[in-house]
Design a protein around this motif. Structure first.
Motif, PDB file in Angstrom:
ATOM      1  N   ILE A 242      -8.901  14.792   3.359  1.00 56.98           N
ATOM      2  CA  ILE A 242      -9.649  15.947   3.864  1.00 56.98           C
ATOM      3  C   ILE A 242     -10.820  15.487   4.710  1.00 56.98           C
ATOM      4  CG2 ILE A 242     -11.065  17.920   3.203  1.00 56.98           C
ATOM      5  CD1 ILE A 242      -9.265  18.225   0.741  1.00 56.98           C
ATOM      6  N   LEU A 243     -11.533  14.450   4.240  1.00 52.49           N
ATOM      7  CA  LEU A 243     -12.675  13.933   4.989  1.00 52.49           C
ATOM      8  C   LEU A 243     -12.236  13.425   6.365  1.00 52.49           C
ATOM      9  CD1 LEU A 243     -15.626  13.061   5.253  1.00 52.49           C
ATOM     10  CD2 LEU A 243     -15.010  10.917   4.089  1.00 52.49           C
ATOM     11  N   LEU A 244     -11.151  12.692   6.422  1.00 50.93           N
ATOM     12  CA  LEU A 244     -10.662  12.173   7.702  1.00 50.93           C
ATOM     13  C   LEU A 244     -10.301  13.315   8.648  1.00 50.93           C
ATOM     14  CD1 LEU A 244      -8.347   9.207   6.615  1.00 50.93           C
ATOM     15  CD2 LEU A 244     -10.803   9.218   7.026  1.00 50.93           C
ATOM     16  N   SER A 245      -9.706  14.365   8.103  1.00 48.53           N
ATOM     17  CA  SER A 245      -9.342  15.509   8.933  1.00 48.53           C
ATOM     18  C   SER A 245     -10.571  16.220   9.469  1.00 48.53           C
ATOM     19  CB  SER A 245      -8.470  16.485   8.125  1.00 48.53           C
ATOM     20  OG  SER A 245      -7.269  15.867   7.707  1.00 48.53           O
ATOM     21  N   VAL A 246     -11.576  16.388   8.618  1.00 47.71           N
ATOM     22  CA  VAL A 246     -12.820  17.046   9.061  1.00 47.71           C
ATOM     23  C   VAL A 246     -13.478  16.243  10.172  1.00 47.71           C
ATOM     24  CG1 VAL A 246     -15.150  17.684   8.345  1.00 47.71           C
ATOM     25  CG2 VAL A 246     -13.202  18.249   6.883  1.00 47.71           C
ATOM     26  N   VAL A 247     -13.524  14.920  10.008  1.00 45.06           N
ATOM     27  CA  VAL A 247     -14.126  14.064  11.035  1.00 45.06           C
ATOM     28  C   VAL A 247     -13.343  14.167  12.343  1.00 45.06           C
ATOM     29  CG1 VAL A 247     -14.549  11.661  11.706  1.00 45.06           C
ATOM     30  CG2 VAL A 247     -15.199  12.465   9.430  1.00 45.06           C
ATOM     31  N   GLY A 248     -12.021  14.108  12.251  1.00 43.84           N
ATOM     32  CA  GLY A 248     -11.203  14.215  13.458  1.00 43.84           C
ATOM     33  C   GLY A 248     -11.422  15.532  14.173  1.00 43.84           C
ATOM     34  N   PHE A 249     -11.485  16.628  13.407  1.00 39.64           N
ATOM     35  CA  PHE A 249     -11.692  17.955  14.008  1.00 39.64           C
ATOM     36  C   PHE A 249     -13.055  18.047  14.675  1.00 39.64           C
ATOM     37  CE2 PHE A 249     -13.423  22.238  13.745  1.00 39.64           C
ATOM     38  CZ  PHE A 249     -12.414  23.001  14.324  1.00 39.64           C
ATOM     39  N   LEU A 250     -14.109  17.651  13.960  1.00 42.77           N
ATOM     40  CA  LEU A 250     -15.467  17.807  14.491  1.00 42.77           C
ATOM     41  C   LEU A 250     -15.701  16.922  15.706  1.00 42.77           C
ATOM     42  CD1 LEU A 250     -17.565  18.021  11.191  1.00 42.77           C
ATOM     43  CD2 LEU A 250     -16.897  19.888  12.724  1.00 42.77           C
ATOM     44  N   VAL A 251     -15.255  15.677  15.649  1.00 40.89           N
ATOM     45  CA  VAL A 251     -15.475  14.767  16.780  1.00 40.89           C
ATOM     46  C   VAL A 251     -14.713  15.259  18.005  1.00 40.89           C
ATOM     47  CG1 VAL A 251     -15.084  12.435  17.647  1.00 40.89           C
ATOM     48  CG2 VAL A 251     -15.972  12.773  15.334  1.00 40.89           C
ATOM     49  N   ALA A 252     -13.452  15.655  17.833  1.00 47.37           N
ATOM     50  CA  ALA A 252     -12.672  16.146  18.978  1.00 47.37           C
ATOM     51  C   ALA A 252     -13.295  17.410  19.554  1.00 47.37           C
ATOM     52  CB  ALA A 252     -11.226  16.402  18.548  1.00 47.37           C
ATOM     53  N   ALA A 253     -13.730  18.322  18.681  1.00 40.23           N
ATOM     54  CA  ALA A 253     -14.340  19.564  19.163  1.00 40.23           C
ATOM     55  C   ALA A 253     -15.643  19.286  19.910  1.00 40.23           C
ATOM     56  CB  ALA A 253     -14.588  20.509  17.993  1.00 40.23           C
ATOM     57  N   LEU A 254     -16.461  18.361  19.394  1.00 38.92           N
ATOM     58  CA  LEU A 254     -17.732  18.033  20.036  1.00 38.92           C
ATOM     59  C   LEU A 254     -17.503  17.381  21.396  1.00 38.92           C
ATOM     60  CD1 LEU A 254     -20.807  17.772  20.031  1.00 38.92           C
ATOM     61  CD2 LEU A 254     -20.557  15.628  18.752  1.00 38.92           C
ATOM     62  N   VAL A 255     -16.628  16.396  21.451  1.00 44.44           N
ATOM     63  CA  VAL A 255     -16.358  15.715  22.728  1.00 44.44           C
ATOM     64  C   VAL A 255     -15.748  16.691  23.724  1.00 44.44           C
ATOM     65  CG1 VAL A 255     -15.044  13.878  23.850  1.00 44.44           C
ATOM     66  CG2 VAL A 255     -16.110  13.475  21.623  1.00 44.44           C
ATOM     67  N   ALA A 256     -14.856  17.558  23.254  1.00 39.68           N
ATOM     68  CA  ALA A 256     -14.263  18.557  24.139  1.00 39.68           C
ATOM     69  C   ALA A 256     -15.334  19.490  24.692  1.00 39.68           C
ATOM     70  CB  ALA A 256     -13.198  19.356  23.393  1.00 39.68           C
ATOM     71  N   GLY A 257     -16.271  19.896  23.843  1.00 44.19           N
ATOM     72  CA  GLY A 257     -17.357  20.748  24.312  1.00 44.19           C
ATOM     73  C   GLY A 257     -18.201  20.070  25.376  1.00 44.19           C
ATOM     74  N   LEU A 258     -18.462  18.778  25.196  1.00 45.25           N
ATOM     75  CA  LEU A 258     -19.224  18.033  26.206  1.00 45.25           C
ATOM     76  C   LEU A 258     -18.455  17.937  27.521  1.00 45.25           C
ATOM     77  CD1 LEU A 258     -20.638  15.139  23.984  1.00 45.25           C
ATOM     78  CD2 LEU A 258     -21.890  17.116  24.883  1.00 45.25           C
ATOM     79  N   ILE A 259     -17.139  17.770  27.428  1.00 42.66           N
ATOM     80  CA  ILE A 259     -16.325  17.716  28.646  1.00 42.66           C
ATOM     81  C   ILE A 259     -16.371  19.059  29.369  1.00 42.66           C
ATOM     82  CG2 ILE A 259     -13.967  17.500  29.522  1.00 42.66           C
ATOM     83  CD1 ILE A 259     -13.470  15.467  27.280  1.00 42.66           C
ATOM     84  N   VAL A 260     -16.262  20.149  28.613  1.00 39.33           N
ATOM     85  CA  VAL A 260     -16.335  21.476  29.220  1.00 39.33           C
ATOM     86  C   VAL A 260     -17.678  21.670  29.917  1.00 39.33           C
ATOM     87  CG1 VAL A 260     -16.439  23.954  28.702  1.00 39.33           C
ATOM     88  CG2 VAL A 260     -14.678  22.526  27.633  1.00 39.33           C
ATOM     89  N   ARG A 261     -18.739  21.155  29.280  1.00 37.73           N
ATOM     90  CA  ARG A 261     -20.087  21.342  29.840  1.00 37.73           C
ATOM     91  C   ARG A 261     -20.311  20.491  31.074  1.00 37.73           C
ATOM     92  NH1 ARG A 261     -23.898  21.970  32.172  1.00 37.73           N
ATOM     93  NH2 ARG A 261     -26.060  22.383  31.537  1.00 37.73           N
ATOM     94  N   TRP A 262     -19.799  19.261  31.082  1.00 41.06           N
ATOM     95  CA  TRP A 262     -20.145  18.323  32.148  1.00 41.06           C
ATOM     96  C   TRP A 262     -18.968  17.923  33.042  1.00 41.06           C
ATOM     97  CZ3 TRP A 262     -25.169  18.196  32.558  1.00 41.06           C
ATOM     98  CH2 TRP A 262     -25.965  18.347  31.411  1.00 41.06           C
TER      99      TRP A 262
END
Length: 366
Positions: free
Chosen positions: A2-22
């Protein structure tokens, strides 16, 4: 897990958000005249980078946990690093194409083929059986055939995902469903390590999808399709190789939609004298967009295109579930899986011909 899945989700979502922004400047590189373009405006196409980083962080955390006593008993040892190395040639090649639009199909095939060769060399992957006694005997007498199938699968599946990556949420949701189905069967046979990697991949895909569907603010691009293709091919082959109870036709049925879409597209272009590497707008999902998804509720052009784009994917999700459900139910029943593969091929061809000939039932056009 579960921890690995949460990390994968949050990191991908954060990096994706930065890509959308920049990432807007990069998005302007993608030409408006592309036949496979079904959106308005400039949308970043490097969501594959977010997927890759989210998966790498999650898998790396799993390796670190295993080195610290392995509290989850996942056994994510150094072989996981080998998976990441295998992913890199294809993933980086796809991201380079998304960034520059200058990497030809030939070079991308070479890079995905390199990932396949590395899988054989670093991970010792091979296909031990095909489910038929005479074919299994042939593989036993000619082991190089199993190796060739592995290289072909890892080289080809990324391009199959790239072909179906045409609308918001389509390829991403197919990849997520397939990863969850593979993880379910991996847990059934006690392969927790493989299930953990697949759950992390599904979670990273979910982090990407919150930006991709329904608003279409970020696309996976070639890089994302190649990450999904290589990771799922590795997991499918490993599941069959490591667990004798799993039929080799289980992953085939799971992936029959993108695989058959690719085979049918090659055939369709060949009979018209067109190179398989030339993009067109006659794929199954594109026909659904043009001839079935018609009812829209917005008069603004960009909103209308977005609405039709979003309403196309659920048709294909349902089509995918028609193969995933029997695959999960009959994962160790080779004859049954083969029958369902044949039924899918027949259904696909009949549906394609019905759409081309404008013989789609009225209730499907609403």
């Amino acid at each position: 897990m579960i921890l690995l899945s949460v990390v994968g989700f949050l990191v991908a979502a954060l990096v994706a958000g930065l890509i959308v922004r920049w990432g807007r400047k990069h998005a302007a590189r993608y030409g408006n005249a592309m036949p496979q373009r079904f959106h308005l405006g400039d949308i970043p196409r490097i969501g594959g980078a977010a997927l890759l980083i989210g998966m790498a962080m999650s898998w790396g955390l799993g390796m670190w946990q295993s080195s610290q006593g392995d509290p989850g008993s996942l056994r994510l040892d150094t072989w996981v690093g080998g998976w990441l190395l295998v992913l890199l040639p294809a993933a980086l090649g796809g991201i380079a194409e998304d960034m520059t639009q200058r990497l030809s199909v030939r070079y991308r095939l070479i890079l995905t083929g390199t990932s396949g060769a590395l899988a054989v060399l670093l991970l010792d992957l091979t296909l031990p059986r095909l489910g038929w006694p005479w074919l299994d005997a042939l593989l036993a007498s000619a082991p190089w055939l199993g190796v060739a199938i592995v290289v072909l699968a890892i080289a080809g599946l990324p391009h199959a995902f790239n072909i179906i990556d045409g609308y918001n949420g389509l390829a991403g949701m197919v990849a997520l469903i397939v990863c969850l189905a593979l993880a379910h069967v991996a847990m059934q046979v006690g392969d927790r390590a493989l299930a953990a990697l697949l759950m992390s991949t599904a979670a990273a895909t979910g982090g990407f999808l919150i930006w991709n569907y329904p608003h279409g603010m970020l696309f996976a691009g070639d890089g994302g399709a190649y990450v999904w293709g290589v990771a799922i091919a590795l997991a499918s082959i490993s599941l069959v190789q490591r667990n004798a109870d799993v039929s080799p036709w289980f992953p085939m049925l799971l992936l029959i939609y993108p695989v058959w879409e690719t085979i049918f597209s090659i055939y369709r272009k060949a009979v018209r004298g067109i190179s398989p590497g030339v993009a067109d707008a006659l794929h199954f999902h594109q026909l659904i967009y043009r001839r079935i998804v018609r009812g829209v509720f917005h008069d603004d052009e960009s909103r209308r295109v977005l609405m039709r784009n979003n309403r196309t994917s659920p048709y294909l999700w349902g089509f995918t579930l028609l193969t995933v459900m029997p695959a999960v139910l009959f994962w160790n029943n080779t004859p049954g899986l083969m029958v369902f593969c044949g039924l899918f091929v027949i259904s696909y061809v009949l549906a394609y011909l019905a759409i081309v000939r404008f013989k789609v039932p009225r209730w499907l056009r609403r």
